[in-house]
Design a protein around this motif. Structure first.
Motif, mmCIF file in Angstrom:
data_model
loop_
_atom_site.group_PDB
_atom_site.id
_atom_site.type_symbol
_atom_site.label_atom_id
_atom_site.label_comp_id
_atom_site.label_asym_id
_atom_site.label_seq_id
_atom_site.Cartn_x
_atom_site.Cartn_y
_atom_site.Cartn_z
ATOM 1 N N ASP A 1 -16.413 -1.971 -8.624
ATOM 2 C CA ASP A 1 -15.519 -2.626 -7.858
ATOM 3 C C ASP A 1 -14.937 -1.375 -6.791
ATOM 4 O OD1 ASP A 1 -16.076 -5.170 -8.792
ATOM 5 O OD2 ASP A 1 -14.104 -5.316 -10.043
ATOM 6 N N LEU A 2 -14.686 -0.363 -7.508
ATOM 7 C CA LEU A 2 -14.026 0.643 -6.553
ATOM 8 C C LEU A 2 -14.979 1.248 -5.658
ATOM 9 C CD1 LEU A 2 -11.839 2.398 -9.229
ATOM 10 C CD2 LEU A 2 -10.993 1.003 -7.434
ATOM 11 N N GLU B 1 -5.333 1.597 1.063
ATOM 12 C CA GLU B 1 -4.535 0.489 0.601
ATOM 13 C C GLU B 1 -4.024 0.420 -0.842
ATOM 14 O OE1 GLU B 1 -1.708 -2.643 0.636
ATOM 15 O OE2 GLU B 1 -2.519 -1.523 2.319
ATOM 16 N N LEU B 2 -5.204 0.921 -1.511
ATOM 17 C CA LEU B 2 -5.163 0.983 -3.167
ATOM 18 C C LEU B 2 -4.179 2.009 -3.433
ATOM 19 C CD1 LEU B 2 -6.008 0.177 -5.896
ATOM 20 C CD2 LEU B 2 -8.013 1.768 -5.538
ATOM 21 N N GLU C 1 -9.542 -0.216 2.347
ATOM 22 C CA GLU C 1 -9.271 -0.710 1.140
ATOM 23 C C GLU C 1 -8.739 0.321 0.208
ATOM 24 O OE1 GLU C 1 -12.057 -4.674 0.984
ATOM 25 O OE2 GLU C 1 -12.860 -2.834 0.531
ATOM 26 N N ALA C 2 -9.362 1.399 0.120
ATOM 27 C CA ALA C 2 -9.050 2.584 -0.649
ATOM 28 C C ALA C 2 -7.763 2.916 -0.346
ATOM 29 C CB ALA C 2 -10.119 3.569 -0.523
ATOM 30 N N GLY D 1 -13.883 5.999 -7.706
ATOM 31 C CA GLY D 1 -14.293 5.444 -6.387
ATOM 32 C C GLY D 1 -15.485 6.427 -5.657
ATOM 33 N N LEU E 1 -15.399 -0.245 -2.373
ATOM 34 C CA LEU E 1 -14.235 -0.537 -1.461
ATOM 35 C C LEU E 1 -14.473 0.193 -0.110
ATOM 36 C CD1 LEU E 1 -11.254 0.344 -3.757
ATOM 37 C CD2 LEU E 1 -11.808 -1.945 -2.898
ATOM 38 N N THR E 2 -13.953 -0.296 1.041
ATOM 39 C CA THR E 2 -14.168 0.527 2.254
ATOM 40 C C THR E 2 -12.959 1.512 2.390
ATOM 41 O OG1 THR E 2 -12.358 -0.989 3.548
ATOM 42 C CG2 THR E 2 -14.704 -1.750 3.516
#
Length: 125
Positions: free
Chosen positions: A10-11, A21-22, A18-19, A45, A14-15
């Motif tokens: 899942d990690l 934001e995470l 998104e990373a 990631g 991530l775009t």
């Protein structure tokens, strides 16, 4: 306990946005700095640390001085940039100043060598 393999998958999907934001969410949740959150997320990631590891491929050639040989340096600046006499003289006199920006490493080294042979002091950034 969470399925760690699924979490890694899942990690990895991530775009960059998104990373980021995470990273912010983890900072708020755990009370850590963004640098620490990225360091925690990076091994899982992989994509978060990649931009920092990029190799620099564009350089700026900065004239830092004329070395007392202003006329020779002006001639080389004119040959390299195609500037007129007045513009080249102004560039040399206003050192430190960029002679060329965004050039590849080979061209930057060539320009640096030309200017140093004319007596100038030059640095690459």
């Amino acid at each position: 306990m969470a399925d760690l393999n699924k979490l890694v998958d899942d990690l990895s999907a991530l775009t960059v946005l998104e990373a980021a934001e995470l990273s912010k969410l983890l900072e708020e949740k755990w009370g850590v700095s963004a640098a620490a959150a990225v360091a925690v997320a990076a091994p899982a990631g992989g994509g978060a640390a990649a931009p920092a590891a990029e190799v620099k491929d564009e350089f700026d050639v900065i004239l830092t001085g004329d070395g007392g040989k202003k006329i020779n340096v002006i001639k080389e600046v004119r040959a390299i940039t195609g500037l007129g006499l007045t513009e080249a003289k102004t560039l040399v006199e206003s050192a430190p100043k960029a002679v060329k920006e965004g050039v590849n490493k080979d061209e930057a080294e060539k320009i640096k060598k030309q200017l140093e042979e004319a007596g100038a002091t030059v640095e690459l950034k």
